[in-house]
Design a protein around this motif. Structure first.
Motif, short mmCIF file in Angstrom:
data_model
loop_
_atom_site.label_atom_id
_atom_site.label_comp_id
_atom_site.label_asym_id
_atom_site.label_seq_id
_atom_site.Cartn_x
_atom_site.Cartn_y
_atom_site.Cartn_z
N ARG A 255 55.16 30.15 42.99
CA ARG A 255 54.38 29.04 42.47
C ARG A 255 53.25 29.52 41.57
NH1 ARG A 255 51.83 23.90 45.72
NH2 ARG A 255 50.61 23.16 43.96
N GLN A 256 52.60 30.58 41.99
CA GLN A 256 51.44 31.05 41.22
C GLN A 256 51.86 31.56 39.85
OE1 GLN A 256 48.80 33.68 43.16
NE2 GLN A 256 47.90 31.97 44.24
N SER A 257 52.94 32.33 39.85
CA SER A 257 53.42 32.86 38.57
C SER A 257 53.74 31.72 37.63
CB SER A 257 54.65 33.72 38.84
OG SER A 257 55.25 34.10 37.65
N ASN A 258 54.35 30.69 38.21
CA ASN A 258 54.73 29.56 37.40
C ASN A 258 53.56 28.80 36.83
OD1 ASN A 258 56.42 27.15 36.75
ND2 ASN A 258 57.83 28.59 37.71
N ASP B 138 43.18 32.93 35.54
CA ASP B 138 44.33 32.33 36.23
C ASP B 138 45.61 33.05 35.87
OD1 ASP B 138 42.61 30.61 37.31
OD2 ASP B 138 43.22 28.85 36.15
N VAL B 139 45.77 33.35 34.59
CA VAL B 139 47.00 33.98 34.16
C VAL B 139 47.10 35.38 34.73
CG1 VAL B 139 48.21 34.87 32.15
CG2 VAL B 139 47.24 32.59 32.10
N TYR B 140 46.00 36.11 34.71
CA TYR B 140 46.03 37.48 35.22
C TYR B 140 46.30 37.49 36.72
CZ TYR B 140 44.32 39.46 30.85
OH TYR B 140 44.20 39.87 29.55
N THR B 141 45.80 36.47 37.42
CA THR B 141 46.03 36.44 38.85
C THR B 141 47.47 36.07 39.17
OG1 THR B 141 43.80 35.59 38.95
CG2 THR B 141 45.03 35.64 41.00
N GLY B 142 47.98 35.09 38.45
CA GLY B 142 49.30 34.58 38.79
C GLY B 142 50.44 35.47 38.32
N SER C 155 60.88 24.61 35.59
CA SER C 155 60.75 25.51 36.71
C SER C 155 59.60 25.08 37.62
CB SER C 155 60.54 26.91 36.15
OG SER C 155 60.06 27.77 37.09
N MET C 156 58.53 24.61 37.00
CA MET C 156 57.41 24.12 37.80
C MET C 156 57.81 22.88 38.58
SD MET C 156 53.65 22.99 36.63
CE MET C 156 52.77 21.72 37.49
N TYR C 157 58.58 22.01 37.93
CA TYR C 157 59.01 20.80 38.63
C TYR C 157 59.86 21.17 39.83
CZ TYR C 157 61.24 16.36 39.57
OH TYR C 157 61.70 15.24 40.19
N ARG C 158 60.67 22.20 39.68
CA ARG C 158 61.54 22.60 40.78
C ARG C 158 60.71 23.10 41.96
NH1 ARG C 158 65.34 26.67 38.60
NH2 ARG C 158 66.07 25.02 37.26
N ILE C 159 59.58 23.72 41.67
CA ILE C 159 58.78 24.29 42.75
C ILE C 159 57.88 23.24 43.39
CG2 ILE C 159 57.03 26.00 43.32
CD1 ILE C 159 58.17 27.71 41.10
N ASP D 241 47.19 18.40 37.17
CA ASP D 241 46.20 18.57 38.24
C ASP D 241 46.86 18.96 39.55
OD1 ASP D 241 47.39 16.17 38.37
OD2 ASP D 241 45.58 14.97 38.56
N ARG D 242 48.20 19.01 39.56
CA ARG D 242 48.86 19.55 40.74
C ARG D 242 49.00 21.06 40.65
NH1 ARG D 242 52.50 16.60 43.46
NH2 ARG D 242 52.69 18.48 44.71
N ALA D 243 48.79 21.58 39.49
CA ALA D 243 48.87 23.03 39.31
C ALA D 243 47.50 23.61 39.64
CB ALA D 243 49.28 23.38 37.89
N ASP D 244 47.22 23.70 40.91
CA ASP D 244 45.83 23.98 41.29
C ASP D 244 45.69 25.15 42.25
OD1 ASP D 244 47.08 22.86 43.36
OD2 ASP D 244 45.71 21.18 43.63
N THR D 245 46.76 25.92 42.46
CA THR D 245 46.60 27.02 43.41
C THR D 245 45.77 28.16 42.84
OG1 THR D 245 48.71 27.84 42.66
CG2 THR D 245 48.71 26.61 44.71
N LEU D 246 45.62 28.17 41.52
CA LEU D 246 44.85 29.26 40.92
C LEU D 246 43.48 28.71 40.56
CD1 LEU D 246 47.61 30.52 38.58
CD2 LEU D 246 46.71 31.77 40.49
N LYS D 247 42.51 28.94 41.38
CA LYS D 247 41.18 28.43 41.07
C LYS D 247 40.17 29.54 41.32
CE LYS D 247 41.01 24.11 39.76
NZ LYS D 247 41.49 22.99 40.53
N GLY D 248 39.09 29.51 40.60
CA GLY D 248 38.12 30.52 40.94
C GLY D 248 37.00 30.68 39.97
#
Lengths: 168, 495, 101, 352
Positions: free
Chosen positions: B154-157, B236-240, C83-87, C94-101
């Motif tokens: 998921r993160q990579s995506n 974000d990109v570097y992390t994912g 691919s994102m939809y599949r996951i 705003d659902r693409a939110d696992t990468l935050k910081g």
């Protein structure tokens, strides 16, 4: 031009078609209508190219944008939603600030574009462009031409790799 | 065939070698399913190595353009050719050691790596705005796919999607700027911009239009080099992204971005004959603008890095900060400033790739990017700990490691050009950076960890770490050579 | 007479509409439509300048390459979106939110 | 269009119309003429299809309406279609549902503008003629997707998406196969291409560089069959799976437009094939041997009909392909073959 008035009428109707349908793309609440409105934008832009004497480009615009990119976008819309969901609402956020930004961008660009004294020469003739484009692509622009083929190959294999199912 | 084309092709051997390797990888991946993992790796490595050695004879070629003014062939182009190929080769060698990359599709990974490398070579030596935009997009599109390489992750995506959306918008805006420039000058050749503009910006309106165009183009370069305020995608990109890809992105496209930035503004805007002058268009204070971007970029990167717990994120912000330092060199747009940029890039290549390499090795064992999981690493693998410490110290800019000399040159260039305060800001920033780099060292050496099992290190990884470590430690021994190399690489083609 | 200015205004309008679309839309596919608007606006500029201002073909050639690039970009973009939809079964940004910081 | 303008000039009082509007009249008139010819041709084709299918299946087909072999059957059908109630499903996207048939029809109709029926019987001789055919053809793809989506019916949607995928896949080999003709002529203009084939059957492109261009013709013909969704490539409207595909929900006038577009497309691809490979309006033997006594347009139409007949013949002889076979054929057989042909033709053109 003896049919100047006619040319103007046609031009303005295509201009309105282009910008109007682009506005539908941006402001429509229904995602699918945005996508179909894009058809008219692309079509209008192709007509503008024809006005500018870029006949080859107009046809290329239709073939690639309408026949390729728009179909891809439509597939993208349809494959990423449940079927029967006719009222695909496309939500918006930051509507007012974005409107202000976009209006400001438009105002600034148009103001300065119209005041700029562009490096103008006599308008190029409306001679057919296909042969000239072919010639240039094979001589002066041979490197970009070849590079574009590598780009397409990378994009094709990359896209296929990403969407392929995990099984194998 | 056009005889000129044949002559041009002879100066195009590195790119041709890469293209051949690129195609061979694709074919080999399909044709030999049994041995494809090794075969594709071998072809890719061979292709890069051959390309590297084919670039060397180009040193000393008379500066000029090839392919009807699409590409420059000058010392700087050759320098970046070698630099970018070397980076890709190092990343390629490190890639099979990473457990993150799915071993099954490695052929496609090598293919993408070669494709992006080829595009970067084109980007770094473009002197035509069409070629510039095309190769920039080639780099970008290849990178989007590389970032999203772990397609079920998921993160990579998400990283890939964010990169894509930011990237397409930024390059779209840049393209709009390029079209305005084309309208103002009637040419797409960068070398012809200056003259055309000089006769054309007499009136205030034209200057304003030029300013708008430049701002839009800077957005594109800012995106590629991850300078604030176009850096949003970067952490974000570097992390994912898979770690080898992160390592690659943090060095190679950035370097290519700086190369084209220098080339574009230096040959397109600065006054001819007097390197170091932005005065052709004096209605805007170019130096101040870039100084502001540089200061904001390094400060932001360093401060944001302070509160990161994820090592990849930390390195991402640190790479933003380093982009700030490199920009500092471009402010002083004379030979000393540009030389400092090249030197900084060389040092940055080894220390940054080295740090990422160790992140990969540790992830292979622990499955974690948390700095907290680096605790007690000194017991588990003294070798990795020492190597990581050296890379961190070098990134801080502590002598006698390579990073120190890079910074020394950049700051020195600023001081020599009456920008002492700027150097001070840079130095202060380095002090901030000490804190977060030291945190990694402290976690590894001082803090006790729960796990005590030893981390086994395959011999290949050993070799790779040494390849990064030796230059980081020993670069200063060859200081004169590097100075001469970078100095001679600055003979830009200005025709 | 229809001159350069007419085309520039249309292109500026498309450009700002594209910016608007990119800024406001949550749906990734919709954002891509905005990007296509931006690319089209740049193309209009190029062709108009090629006719009225530069008087050479390089603008048109540039436009052809942009169309090609847009196609490649769209292919990769939609692959990533699918691919994102599949996951995560959604293409809302705003659902693409696992990468935050 | 030039000849139409000249014909119109013979009308009394024509020259008294203001210049601005006079420029419009030939355009409108030629559109009407094309539309009328197209409608007639389609009526005939529908009757022909019925008869051909019947005779292939060893039966007679419609025999009563109008007398001789039921020639008026399609007229009666057309009247029935036009009088039918125009139903818009309650849950459909009304606007798109209503627009879609016209978009599809426009795509088929606009392409006829560049088809040269005779030495001077064409509306426009665009120098990008062939590219233009492909350009407007892509409108129909969008229209088909639009119809499939707007119907809010899963069979329609599947049909629409299958059709779109199929059309864009087969556009590639057919476009490349056409290059086998474009390369030797050096022009995309259909008129020039036909002119290059004058002087008897041995100059037709189908016999040029044997067998290269002939294979190009075969590839184009197969791909064009798929582009117009004819059997054996009719999976978008496979009755047994998808009812009727994207036009399941349509009735009355709008259905008639789809119907018209479908048959018009058959004629279109046959016309393009005729102009490119079969010499267009040109005579079979050199004029010096036997003078051409059949008018060009009639000759052209005869060749087109022959191709249309082959399309029908195939429809009633071959089974339908599966989706995967369809894609296999396009991407792994036709595409490489057509690329190889282009290489061959290019090589021959340059070095022979």
């Amino acid at each position: 031009m003896d049919n100047n008035l006619l040319a103007q009428i046609v031009f303005y109707s295509f201009a309105v078609l282009t910008v109007g349908s682009a506005a539908v793309v941006v402001f429509s609440k229904s995602l699918i209508r945005s996508a179909f409105a894009l058809l008219f934008t692309f079509f209008g832009v192709a007509a503008l190219y024809a006005f500018l004497g870029a006949d080859f480009l107009a046809a290329a615009q239709m073939v690639i944008y309408v026949g390729g990119i728009l179909v891809l976008l439509l597939f993208g819309v349809m494959l990423t939603h449940k079927l029967y969901d006719l009222n695909l609402r496309s939500e918006t956020f930051q509507f007012v600030p974005a409107l202000v930004v976009a209006a400001a961008v438009f105002a600034v660009i148009v103001t300065f574009m119209l005041r700029t004294s562009w490096h103008t020469g006599p308008p190029a003739s409306d001679a057919p462009t296909t042969a000239a484009i072919g010639e240039l692509l094979m001589t002066d622009y041979i490197l970009p031409f070849e590079a574009a083929s590598i780009l397409l190959l990378v994009a094709m294999i990359g896209a296929a790799m990403i969407v392929r199912r995990r099984s194998e | 065939m056009n005889p000129q084309l044949l002559l041009d092709l002879q100066k195009f051997y590195p790119e041709l070698a890469l293209t051949a390797a690129f195609l061979c990888v694709i074919v080999a991946d399909i044709a030999f399913p049994r041995i494809r993992k090794r075969l594709t790796f071998a072809i890719a490595a061979l292709g890069l190595a051959v390309a590297f050695f084919l670039s060397l004879p180009l040193i000393g070629e008379p500066a000029g353009t090839i392919f009807s003014g699409s590409l420059a062939l000058d010392e700087m182009a050759v320098f970046f050719k070698c630099f970018l190929i070397a980076t890709s080769l190092l990343v390629l060698l490190a890639a099979p050691g990473s457990k993150e990359l799915s071993q099954r599709h490695m052929g496609e990974f090598y293919m993408l790596l070669l494709g992006v490398t080829l595009s970067m070579l084109l980007l770094a030596s473009s002197v035509d705005m069409l070629m510039l935009y095309l190769s920039l997009e080639m780099v970008s599109i290849g990178s989007y796919v590389m970032v999203g390489y772990l397609k079920n992750d998921r993160q990579s995506n998400e990283a890939s999607l964010k990169y894509l959306l930011f990237g397409t918008v930024a390059t779209g805006a840049m393209l709009y700027g390029i079209t305005i420039l084309y309208g103002l000058t009637g040419t797409t050749k960068i070398a012809l911009l200056r003259e055309a503009l000089a006769t054309n910006i007499a009136t205030g309106e034209n200057a304003a239009m030029l300013l708008i165009a430049t701002a839009l183009i800077v957005a594109g370069f800012g995106f590629k080099t991850a300078a604030v305020p176009f850096h949003f995608w970067c952490p974000d990109v570097y992390t994912g992204a898979p770690t080898p890809v992160t390592a690659f992105l943090s060095v190679a496209p950035k370097a290519a971005g700086f190369a084209i930035l220098i080339r574009f503004f230096f040959t397109g805007f600065a006054e001819s004959g007097s390197p170091g002058s932005w005065t052709a268009f004096s209605f805007i204070d170019w130096r101040l603008l870039i100084i502001v971007i540089s200061v904001v970029t390094m400060t932001f990167g360093n401060i944001a890095a302070l509160r990161q717990n994820n090592i990849k994120r930390l390195l991402a912000y640190s790479s933003i900060a380093h982009a700030g330092y490199i920009l500092m060199g471009t402010v002083v747009l004379n030979s000393q400033g540009l030389q400092s940029v090249l030197i900084y890039l060389i040092t940055y290549l080894f220390m940054n790739l080295g740090a990422f390499l160790i992140v990969i090795e540790i992830f292979n064992r622990t499955g974690s990017f948390d700095i907290d999981d680096y605790r007690g690493l000194s017991r588990r693998s003294p070798f990795l700990t020492i190597a990581m410490t050296i890379f961190m110290l070098s990134l801080m800019g502590i002598p006698p490691f390579a990073g120190f000399f890079g910074k020394l040159y950049v700051f020195g260039a600023a001081v020599n050009n009456d920008l002492a305060w700027f150097a001070v800001v840079g130095a202060l920033n380095s002090v901030i950076s000490v804190y977060y780099y030291a945190r990694v060292i402290r976690a590894m050496i001082i803090e006790p960890g729960r796990e005590t099992s030893l981390i086994p290190l395959p011999w290949t990884s050993h070799v790779m770490v040494w390849i990064m470590l030796l230059p980081t430690v020993g670069l200063m021994l060859f200081w004169n050579d590097i100075q001469q190399l970078t100095m001679s690489s600055l003979r830009l083609f200005l025709g | 007479m229809i001159g350069l200015g007419h085309f520039l205004v249309i292109s500026a309008a498309l450009f700002s509409l594209g910016i608007m679309c990119v800024l406001t839309r949550k749906n990734a596919v919709n954002v891509l439509m905005g990007v296509e608007l931006i690319l089209n606006s740049a193309n209009i500029n190029l062709v108009a300048f090629s006719k009225f201002s530069a008087g050479n073909m390089s603008g048109q050639i540039f436009a052809i390459f942009i169309i090609v690039i847009a196609a490649a970009e769209a292919a990769v973009a939609l692959a990533i979106v699918l691919s994102m939809y599949r996951i995560i079964k959604s293409v809302d940004l705003d659902r693409a939110d696992t990468l935050k910081g | 269009m030039q000849s139409i303008a000249e014909l119109l000039g013979l009308l009394p009082g024509y020259s008294s119309i203001p210049e601005t509007y006079r420029a419009l009249i030939p355009v409108v008139v030629s559109c009407v003429v094309i539309f009328a010819c197209m409608a007639l041709a389609v009526l005939f084709a529908v009757w022909l299809e019925r008869k051909v299918s019947a005779h292939i299946q060893d039966r007679l087909g419609p025999m009563y309406v109008g007398g001789w072999h039921g020639w008026a059957q399609t007229l009666a059908d057309a009247v029935k279609l036009l009088l039918k109630e125009d139903i818009v499903p309650a849950s459909a996207d009304k606007l798109l549902f209503k627009v879609a048939p016209f978009v599809v029809f426009l795509g088929a109709f606009a392409a006829f503008v560049v088809i040269p029926f005779g030495a001077s019987s064409f509306v426009a001789d665009l120098n990008i003629g062939l590219l233009y055919v492909f350009a407007v053809g892509s409108l129909s793809v969008i229209g088909i997707i639009m119809a499939g989506w707007a119907s809010n019916n899963k069979y329609s949607l599947y049909g629409g998406m299958r059709a779109a995928a199929q059309i864009i896949s087969y556009e590639i080999p057919s476009a490349i196969a056409i290059m086998t003709v474009v390369i030797p002529v050096g022009s995309l203009s259909l008129v020039e291409i036909v002119n290059a084939q004058q002087g008897g059957i041995q100059n037709w492109f189908i016999f040029r560089y044997p067998p290269l261009v002939f294979l190009g013709f075969i590839i184009y013909f197969i791909a064009s069959l798929a582009e117009v969704n004819r059997t054996p490539f009719d999976i978008p409207e496979a009755e047994s799976e998808l009812v009727a595909g994207y036009h399941t929900e349509y009735s009355g006038m709008r259905f008639a437009f789809f119907f018209l577009a479908e048959y018009a497309n058959m004629f279109l691809v046959a016309s393009v094939a005729t102009a490119l490979f079969l010499g267009g309006w040109t005579w079979f033997v050199p004029e010096s041997v036997v003078p051409q006594f059949i008018p060009g347009p009639v000759l052209f139409f005869g060749k087109v009909l022959a191709l249309v007949f082959v399309q029908m013949w195939l429809r009633w002889s071959l089974p339908r392909l599966r989706v995967d076979q369809l894609m296999y054929l396009s991407w792994k057989v036709l595409l490489p073959a057509s690329l190889a042909l282009v290489l061959g033709v290019g090589w021959v053109t340059v070095y022979w």
